[in-house]
Design an enzyme around this catalytic site. Structure first.
Site, PDB file in Angstrom:
ATOM      1  N   HIS A 117       0.861  -1.178   0.000  1.00 44.08           N
ATOM      2  CA  HIS A 117       0.000   0.000   0.000  1.00 44.08           C
ATOM      3  C   HIS A 117       0.904   1.235   0.000  1.00 44.08           C
ATOM      4  O   HIS A 117       2.060   1.154   0.409  1.00 44.08           O
ATOM      5  CB  HIS A 117      -0.851   0.062   1.283  1.00 44.08           C
ATOM      6  CG  HIS A 117      -2.082  -0.798   1.273  1.00 44.08           C
ATOM      7  ND1 HIS A 117      -2.385  -1.680   2.282  1.00 44.08           N
ATOM      8  CD2 HIS A 117      -3.115  -0.873   0.394  1.00 44.08           C
ATOM      9  CE1 HIS A 117      -3.542  -2.274   2.027  1.00 44.08           C
ATOM     10  NE2 HIS A 117      -4.009  -1.799   0.897  1.00 44.08           N
ATOM     11  N   CYS A 129      -2.654   0.606   9.644  1.00 51.23           N
ATOM     12  CA  CYS A 129      -3.793  -0.201   9.177  1.00 51.23           C
ATOM     13  C   CYS A 129      -4.809  -0.492  10.264  1.00 51.23           C
ATOM     14  O   CYS A 129      -5.975  -0.747   9.973  1.00 51.23           O
ATOM     15  CB  CYS A 129      -3.347  -1.560   8.657  1.00 51.23           C
ATOM     16  SG  CYS A 129      -1.820  -1.562   7.796  1.00 51.23           S
TER      17      CYS A 129
END
Ligand code: CIR
Length: 253
Positions: A161, A248
């Site tokens: 990511h 996250c």
């Protein structure tokens, strides 16, 4: 300043979550302890933590960051790019609605994971990755620009990511690893450079007076401290096994 954070407790199915790593299966009990310490750290930073119960149907749903992009004025519910994760937004929507009046949505065929979105003041960077496609990135760019923000789309080369490799600390300073160290889109920021052996530490979070970072990365920690930030270090082994970083595990707003 962040007033609120949202987290979701890992459930028994967490051990079967998605991963690209070869670090082995997570140990649930240890993951729960590490998650508890994460919650305590968010409280120490002065945020009110909303803790959502686990949902066994979605092994990766503790990684709540991927389900939304939150700003002070509005929320965007994402459309997570992994099929087994897409339904996670169903649990998140009512919670986000309890905090926000204005909610936008990323719609198929667009996909987008919140982990690909980095906010630097009034400028958002949107990573195109294995999870966020161009259509999803363009939809978010349009939403952000219509709300008065700047937005730049960044094609990822290697990172999972966008925020796996870059963090914004404040004061125009980023923490950067790998492909972001010399990336033209980020060259005008002050940089704390993460050495290759500490790459996992590039994903940390500035929460009010602290930077929360993974434990065991002394070079990066020292650089962040020297830049004037207090750090809180957390054990993250059981989340790292499923490609999860510090950011996250929460939504911060
Ligand atoms: C996944 O593959 O989706 C999870 N195992 C890890 C998600 C990590 N999320 C993030 O970096 N924002």
């Amino acid at each position: 300043m962040f007033k609120n954070t949202i987290v979701k407790t890992p459930g028994e199915s967490y051990v079967n979550g998605l991963t690209t790593s070869d670090l082995g299966q997570p140990i649930l009990e240890k993951a729960l302890e590490q998650h508890q310490a994460y919650v305590e750290a968010l409280k120490k930073c002065g945020t009110e933590v909303t803790i959502l119960p686990s949902n066994l149907e979605f092994p990766d749903s503790t990684f709540v960051e991927d389900t939304a992009v939150l700003t002070p004025k509005f929320a965007v519910i994402s459309n997570p790019g992994a099929l087994s994760r897409n339904g996670e937004i169903r649990d998140m929507e009512p919670v986000i609605k309890s905090f926000y009046e204005t909610i936008h949505y990323i719609k198929a065929p667009g996909t987008l994971d919140g982990g690909d979105i980095l906010q630097i003041e009034d400028h958002f960077y949107i990573g195109i990755s294995a999870r966020t496609n161009r259509e999803g990135a363009e939809q978010l760019k349009q939403i952000l620009e219509s709300e008065g923000f700047k937005a730049t789309i960044v094609q990822l080369e290697k990172f999972f990511h966008l925020k796996t490799g870059i963090t914004y600390l404040g004061n125009q300073t980023i923490v950067a690893a790998g492909e972001f160290i010399d990336h033209p889109d980020f060259n005008h920021y002050e940089k704390i450079i993460v050495p290759p052996e500490e790459e996992y530490a590039a994903n940390c979070i500035r929460v009010n007076d602290y930077v929360i970072m993974p434990a065991g990365y002394p070079i990066t920690k020292q650089k962040i401290n020297e830049a004037g930030y207090q750090t809180i270090e957390l054990e993250m082994s059981e989340f790292r096994k499923l490609d999860g970083g510090l950011s996250c595990l929460s939504l911060r707003f």
